[in-house]
Design an enzyme around this catalytic site. Structure first.
Site, PDB file in Angstrom:
ATOM      1  N   HIS A   1      30.510  44.231  47.358  1.00 37.07           N
ATOM      2  CA  HIS A   1      30.729  43.815  48.563  1.00 37.07           C
ATOM      3  C   HIS A   1      32.482  43.374  47.537  1.00 37.07           C
ATOM      4  O   HIS A   1      33.080  43.877  46.369  1.00 37.07           O
ATOM      5  CB  HIS A   1      30.923  42.867  48.185  1.00 37.07           C
ATOM      6  CG  HIS A   1      31.353  40.927  48.530  1.00 37.07           C
ATOM      7  ND1 HIS A   1      32.390  40.118  48.396  1.00 37.07           N
ATOM      8  CD2 HIS A   1      30.957  40.517  49.645  1.00 37.07           C
ATOM      9  CE1 HIS A   1      32.749  39.692  49.536  1.00 37.07           C
ATOM     10  NE2 HIS A   1      31.553  38.756  50.555  1.00 37.07           N
TER      11      HIS A   1
ATOM     12  N   LYS B   1      24.219  30.257  47.893  1.00 35.33           N
ATOM     13  CA  LYS B   1      23.117  31.180  48.639  1.00 35.33           C
ATOM     14  C   LYS B   1      21.713  30.866  48.287  1.00 35.33           C
ATOM     15  O   LYS B   1      20.851  32.201  48.356  1.00 35.33           O
ATOM     16  CB  LYS B   1      23.501  33.117  47.874  1.00 35.33           C
ATOM     17  CG  LYS B   1      25.343  33.270  48.846  1.00 35.33           C
ATOM     18  CD  LYS B   1      25.203  34.347  48.282  1.00 35.33           C
ATOM     19  CE  LYS B   1      26.504  35.274  48.681  1.00 35.33           C
ATOM     20  NZ  LYS B   1      27.082  34.820  50.306  1.00 35.33           N
TER      21      LYS B   1
ATOM     22  N   ASP C   1      26.140  42.769  40.301  1.00 36.89           N
ATOM     23  CA  ASP C   1      26.161  41.029  41.247  1.00 36.89           C
ATOM     24  C   ASP C   1      24.653  41.459  41.396  1.00 36.89           C
ATOM     25  O   ASP C   1      24.338  41.563  42.614  1.00 36.89           O
ATOM     26  CB  ASP C   1      27.060  41.666  42.153  1.00 36.89           C
ATOM     27  CG  ASP C   1      27.254  41.139  43.948  1.00 36.89           C
ATOM     28  OD1 ASP C   1      26.583  40.030  43.427  1.00 36.89           O
ATOM     29  OD2 ASP C   1      28.554  41.709  44.512  1.00 36.89           O
TER      30      ASP C   1
ATOM     31  N   GLN D   1      22.645  38.999  46.082  1.00 34.03           N
ATOM     32  CA  GLN D   1      21.561  38.626  46.933  1.00 34.03           C
ATOM     33  C   GLN D   1      21.089  38.725  46.813  1.00 34.03           C
ATOM     34  O   GLN D   1      19.727  38.886  47.526  1.00 34.03           O
ATOM     35  CB  GLN D   1      22.149  40.177  48.106  1.00 34.03           C
ATOM     36  CG  GLN D   1      23.191  40.228  48.450  1.00 34.03           C
ATOM     37  CD  GLN D   1      24.288  38.431  49.312  1.00 34.03           C
ATOM     38  OE1 GLN D   1      22.477  38.063  50.398  1.00 34.03           O
ATOM     39  NE2 GLN D   1      25.247  38.117  49.956  1.00 34.03           N
TER      40      GLN D   1
ATOM     41  N   CYS E   1      32.880  41.357  54.469  1.00 35.36           N
ATOM     42  CA  CYS E   1      33.738  41.477  53.226  1.00 35.36           C
ATOM     43  C   CYS E   1      33.208  42.745  52.384  1.00 35.36           C
ATOM     44  O   CYS E   1      33.494  43.395  51.609  1.00 35.36           O
ATOM     45  CB  CYS E   1      33.648  40.506  52.123  1.00 35.36           C
ATOM     46  SG  CYS E   1      33.986  39.027  52.830  1.00 35.36           S
TER      47      CYS E   1
END
Length: 394
Positions: free
Chosen positions: A112, A214, A188, A191, A352
């Site tokens: 991202h 999220k 990261d 997700q 993104c």
């Protein structure tokens, strides 16, 4: 097994739509909304400032929220810092690390923009940035990491799960290479943390960044987890100091060192409530539910003529993020039809991730359906049926 009907009762908005844009922002249950409203109505006060009863209650619950979130990721021994989002958390690492000319960062084309641009900017300071590419299906070769990570590598920054293709990266194997070469690993987890069980000790990472919005929490909440305290604070000011004089200052210890100014108190308390909600259901149960839905969705889309699906087919190598395109149609057009024709909310465009889109030759991006604990078999079937009907008209 999830009681999806009961879960959906906590999300009134689902009575009108089939929400499949969870990779961007999830919905919040009534319990989270109630906890944030409770702060505003009954003990709204700043934290760590003053001794009156309201600030004592707010401070205790704010501190307890840090503990809950740390336990959720197995990170009790590290430092859990409240940020606005994953983007700010990653920037705190990029800006708070001491860099020398010739240092190196290794990242991937899957990232991202939030885990791409902060490292790219370091090139202006003489830092080398190595970008590992994927194959045509979006898969990475661990040998490319072995070749790229060397004695000059200070940080390796990778997504745990792609927000476009859904594929899970071999983070444990990457961590082993990092530790062998003396590099630190930033993951990261925007997700992955909301969807699968996470233990930072098993991952072997030095930094884990993720977003509250999220994972059923309020917007404007994120987390930077650090294995050790070593970064320079991004900002200075109230709340993060030990002592200040006209000549010098000292910094507070622990997470307070990195949280200058009045934080998003109600947001952090709401995020802790979201953690309680997820814990009550069980992250393994959520994973199995999403795996079942994802398998159903992939099978249905693969069977439709003129529909191309991206990412791995093996359900054990991915999360419930499914990107696809319809031949001859712009992704925005498809997403609009899904919304207007079937009240299905999806994301369309570049997500993104422009470097990845360019790498895969997808100039207009993709349509992305991303699933969560409150999605159902019937909603997945509705998406598949709508796509079948759409392609029959081509």
């Amino acid at each position: 097994m999830l009681n999806v009907k009961r879960i959906r009762g906590d999300f009134p908005i689902l009575g009108d739509v089939s929400y499949m844009d969870n990779a961007a922002t999830s919905l919040s249950p009534e319990q989270v909304l109630s906890s944030t409203n409770d702060f505003e109505r009954h003990y709204r006060a700043n934290v760590g400032r003053g001794v009156h009863r309201l600030t004592n209650v707010a401070s205790q619950r704010y501190w307890h929220a840090h503990q809950k979130i740390a336990r959720f990721i197995g990170g009790e021994s590290g430092i859990t810092v409240l940020t606005k989002n994953t983007t700010e958390a990653i920037n705190m690492v990029a800006c708070g690390t001491k860099w020398n000319k010739g240092d190196k960062v290794v990242t991937t084309i899957l990232e991202h923009h939030s885990d791409f641009l902060p490292w790219m900017r370091l090139r202006k300071r003489g830092v080398n940035v190595s970008i590992i590419r994927t194959d045509a299906h979006g898969s990475l070769d661990i040998k490319d990491f072995e070749a790229a990570i060397d004695e000059n590598t200070k940080i390796v920054a990778v997504t745990h799960a792609s927000n476009v293709l859904g594929n899970l990266l071999p983070v444990k194997e990457i961590a082993a290479i990092c530790h062998e070469k003396g590099a630190k690993l930033l993951v990261d987890g925007a997700q992955s943390v909301p969807h699968i069980p996470i233990d930072v000790k098993e991952l072997g990472c030095d930094y884990l960044c993720f977003s509250g919005h999220k994972m059923l929490g309020p917007t404007g909440t994120g987390i930077l987890w650090m294995k050790e305290e070593g970064l320079q604070p991004l900002m200075l000011g109230g709340g993060m100091i030990g002592k200040v004089s006209v000549d010098d200052y000292t910094l507070a210890e622990g997470y307070e060192k990195y949280e200058a100014g009045t934080p998003n108190i109600s947001g952090m308390i709401g995020l802790a409530t979201a953690i309680d909600y997820l814990d009550d259901i069980g992250m393994q149960n959520i994973k199995e539910h999403e795996d079942k839905l994802t398998k159903r969705l992939l099978s249905g889309l693969h069977g439709i003529e003129n529909v191309t699906v991206y990412g791995p087919e093996n359900i054990h190598e991915r999360i419930g993020v499914v990107s696809f395109n319809v031949e001859g149609m712009h992704p925005h057009e498809v997403a609009h039809i899904l919304d207007e024709g079937a009240a299905i909310m999806t994301r369309s465009g570049e997500h993104c991730c422009q470097p990845l889109m360019n790498h895969m030759g997808l100039e207009s991006g993709t349509v992305r359906a991303s699933l969560y604990l409150y999605n159902t078999d019937e909603e997945v079937d509705l998406l598949i049926d709508t796509m079948e009907e759409l392609t029959r008209r081509l």
